[in-house]
Write a protein that holds these residues in place. Structure first.
Motif, PDB file in Angstrom:
ATOM      1  N   UNK A 323       0.839  -1.207   0.000  1.00 44.86           N
ATOM      2  CA  UNK A 323       0.000   0.000   0.000  1.00 44.86           C
ATOM      3  C   UNK A 323       0.874   1.257   0.000  1.00 44.86           C
ATOM      4  N   UNK A 324       1.961   1.215   0.792  1.00 43.15           N
ATOM      5  CA  UNK A 324       2.855   2.378   0.836  1.00 43.15           C
ATOM      6  C   UNK A 324       3.451   2.636  -0.539  1.00 43.15           C
ATOM      7  N   UNK A 326       2.198   1.646  -3.447  1.00 49.74           N
ATOM      8  CA  UNK A 326       1.144   2.023  -4.399  1.00 49.74           C
ATOM      9  C   UNK A 326       0.702   3.467  -4.196  1.00 49.74           C
ATOM     10  N   UNK A 327       0.724   3.921  -2.943  1.00 48.83           N
ATOM     11  CA  UNK A 327       0.290   5.299  -2.678  1.00 48.83           C
ATOM     12  C   UNK A 327       1.228   6.315  -3.318  1.00 48.83           C
TER      13      UNK A 327
END
Lengths: 334, 339
Positions: A323-324, A326-327
């Motif tokens: 997620x980190x 992808x953000x």
């Protein structure tokens, strides 16, 4: 390679937090919420789009229903005439209105559905003896010029669905693989085809920035599902069931990951997200396999506690990392 | 609408002073205050991983109980409760992504553990869920955990109805659809999102189960009426917000259409729930919910037509007729320049 993180557009949640933290007054927050409401023009567009799609698809399915279920009541000429008349009318509307307008888009999609109905009618009437996969393949091929000319994303997705169905039928009816892993090979091929479609779409979008991106997401999620199925099966099910040919799963999985991340980094989040999802499924399947084997082997319970807890931690860390990452990627256009 | 436009409008209307503007401009780039937008693909990945992770945490708890030689029931409840508390604390004190994900996995497994333990001890799982669900909803900040809490409460209501021998689908659709529309009036937007999703999922699931397993015709009559009323309420709210008179031609059309649809689809509220979902999602700017409601509208529409108790000729006629009706309605609205 990574784009800088941008602040998201205003949302109700953001105004809520800003008010709670006393950055803005309750009056300003209330007015902000009013300003965020969709303007009447957006409602008009929504109603316009939905009425056109629902109405158009109902009429098209009604016509197909009429022909399909009233076989004996209608003679051959009436059946053909009815479908062809509807086909000419819908294609004519699409040509007249153009596919930039919702009426033209709906008409083109209805005409595309009627092409399949005409094929089915032709096959039933003249008993051509052709395999069903040829119907879907020919249907998909015939729609290609329309899709190329219109660039309508929904039409491309329809063609890809028809192509996938044709391939599955061809595999089952013509190739008829005698070994258990036949389905796994098919899943690999479907995965690769759908991933390639997504990559090609993203590639075209590079030259046509106005192109809608959602078909690429649909294809990648289709690809990730079959990919996860094969790799997950390979890990979780006993090796003797799926050993034949399943060795191909891993290299294909690696290539798939490279595609997802390699192409996605520059284009947006959707491709890496699908790659990340399949990575997560693979990890969960692997960890599940290890834990289940530990339980089956009757290992001391303390080892099981550690194994299960460690697996939970690994998965949480993996999601957090993904997620980190992808953000930090650029916001995709949909 | 962008932040720049929003700030400019608020400034022009005198609702933002110069210092407030300055602090607002620095707040909107602070991810701790305004978190970065997360696309649906990433949210799906995160939710999927959380559910997977929670299974492993539960496995660990099970093994731990075996070592301690505790009775499965009490210890499952106890460990589950501990995990819920830990999740709430972690969720509130840390903004680290890893801790956030860990707290979601712990919270989900805690909820499952508590409910499983209560069930094993012959306690009323329903009442445990109804009490703990709202407390957990308020205690945590994560939307996935709040969504799970919402489902726990609504699931408990369903279980209570089953135990009482009452019909389940009809009241549950009513609760779901009323809750869905009611979220529009919630003062806290951060609460509204998970509640909205919980209500929509419950209403859809109850409508599907009602359609599939209730053989008595018209078993979902009450929920059809209520779903129709909610769509009417939604339409009236929109008319009010956009300053149109209810008595105007547009008002009559907007309020009359759901009434007619409700009458036509009596006993099959799926289409109306999907319409309510579309309206709420559009007002709340929830694109994913718009997509899900759209798919729901399509599926329930297909189901509705498929199950019509007509001859095949008549069914084809109804399909074409209703399609032409919608196209005609669109033509009328375009002619009147309303859309």
């Amino acid at each position: 390679m990574f784009a800088a993180m941008q602040s998201p557009p205003p949302s109700f949640e953001a105004l809520d937090t800003l008010q709670q933290r006393q950055v803005i007054s309750p009056e300003a927050a209330a007015r902000g919420r009013e300003l965020l409401l969709p303007p009447p023009k957006e409602w008009a567009e929504l109603v316009n789009r939905w009425l056109a799609w629902v109405g158009g698809l109902l009429v098209a399915s009604g016509v197909i229903y009429l022909v399909a279920y009233n076989w004996d009541e209608l003679d051959r000429f009436s059946q053909n005439a009815l479908l062809q008349a509807c086909f000419v009318v819908t294609a004519g509307i699409a040509l007249w209105r153009g596919t930039t307008q919702v009426a033209g888009q709906v008409a083109l999609l209805c005409a595309s559905l009627l092409v399949g109905a005409l094929f089915a009618l032709h096959g039933q009437t003249y008993q051509t003896g052709a395999d069903p996969y040829t119907l879907f393949a020919a249907w998909a091929v015939l729609l290609l010029p329309w899709a190329l000319g219109s660039g309508l994303p929904a039409l491309w997705v329809l063609i890809s669905i028809l192509g996938n169905v044709a391939l599955v039928l061809f595999w089952v009816q013509v190739i008829q693989p005698p070994f258990a892993a036949g389905g796994v090979y098919l899943a690999h091929i479907l995965c690769l085809i759908n991933a390639l479609l997504a990559v090609a779409w993203e590639g075209i979008a590079r030259f046509r920035p106005t192109l809608r991106r959602w078909p690429a997401e649909v294809w990648m999620f289709g690809a990730v599902l079959v990919n996860a199925f094969t790799v997950g099966t390979w890990i979780v099910l006993p090796a003797e069931v799926y050993h034949t040919g399943v060795g191909w799963s891993l290299p294909i999985f690696v290539v798939f990951q490279l595609w997802c991340w390699g192409f996605g980094m520059a284009k947006g989040r959707s491709l890496p997200a699908t790659g990340g999802m399949s990575l997560l499924i693979l990890s969960a399947a692997l960890l599940g396999r290890v834990c289940l084997e530990a339980v089956d082997n009757g290992n001391p319970d303390i080892l099981n506690v550690v194994l299960f807890a460690l697996s939970g931690l690994i998965l949480s860390a993996e999601i957090a990392g993904l997620v980190a990452l992808l953000r930090r990627l650029p916001e995709p256009k949909v | 609408m962008t932040w720049e436009k929003l700030i400019a409008t608020l400034q022009a209307e005198g609702l933002l002073s110069a210092p407030e503007t300055e602090s607002l401009q620095s707040a909107i780039v602070d991810p701790a205050i305004v978190p970065p937008a997360v696309p649906w693909t990433v949210r799906l990945l995160s939710a999927f991983g959380a559910w997977m992770g929670s299974c492993f945490v539960l496995g660990s708890v099970g093994s731990c109980m075996a070592i301690l030689g505790m009775g499965n029931e009490e210890s499952l409840f106890f460990f589950g409760f501990l995990l819920m508390v830990a999740a709430a604390v972690l969720n509130r004190v840390s903004s680290l992504l890893f801790i956030e994900q860990l707290s979601v996995a712990a919270g989900l497994s805690g909820l499952m553990g508590v409910l499983g333990g209560a069930e094993a001890m012959d306690w009323s799982t329903q009442w445990v869920g109804m009490v703990l669900g709202p407390i957990f909803f308020v205690a945590v900040t994560d939307p996935i955990l709040r969504f799970a809490s919402t489902l726990t409460v609504l699931g408990s209501i369903a279980a209570l109805l089953v135990d009482a021998g009452l019909p389940v689908a009809d009241p549950l659709v009513c609760v779901g659809v009323v809750g869905l529309v009611a979220t529009l009036w919630l003062p806290r937007a951060t609460w509204a999102g998970p509640l909205r999703w919980g209500a929509l999922v419950t209403a859809f699931a109850a409508a599907i189960s009602g359609h599939l397993w209730q053989d008595e015709a018209g078993a979902l009559r009450l929920s059809s009426i209520l779903a129709g009323m909610m769509v009417v309420l939604l339409a009236a709210t929109l008319l009010h917000r956009y300053k149109h008179s209810v008595a105007s031609e547009l008002g009559v059309l907007a309020l009359g259409t759901p009434v007619v649809l409700s009458a036509i689809s009596m006993g099959k509220p799926g289409v109306l729930i999907a319409m309510a979902g579309l309206g709420v999602a559009f007002l709340a700017r929830d694109r994913v919910m718009q997509g899900v409601s759209g798919i729901g509208l399509f599926c329930f529409g297909v189901f509705f037509y498929y199950n019509l108790d007509f001859t095949l000729w008549a069914k084809a006629g109804v399909l074409i007729g209703s399609g032409l009706f919608f196209l005609g309605l669109r033509a009328f609205l375009l002619f009147r320049r309303w859309i």
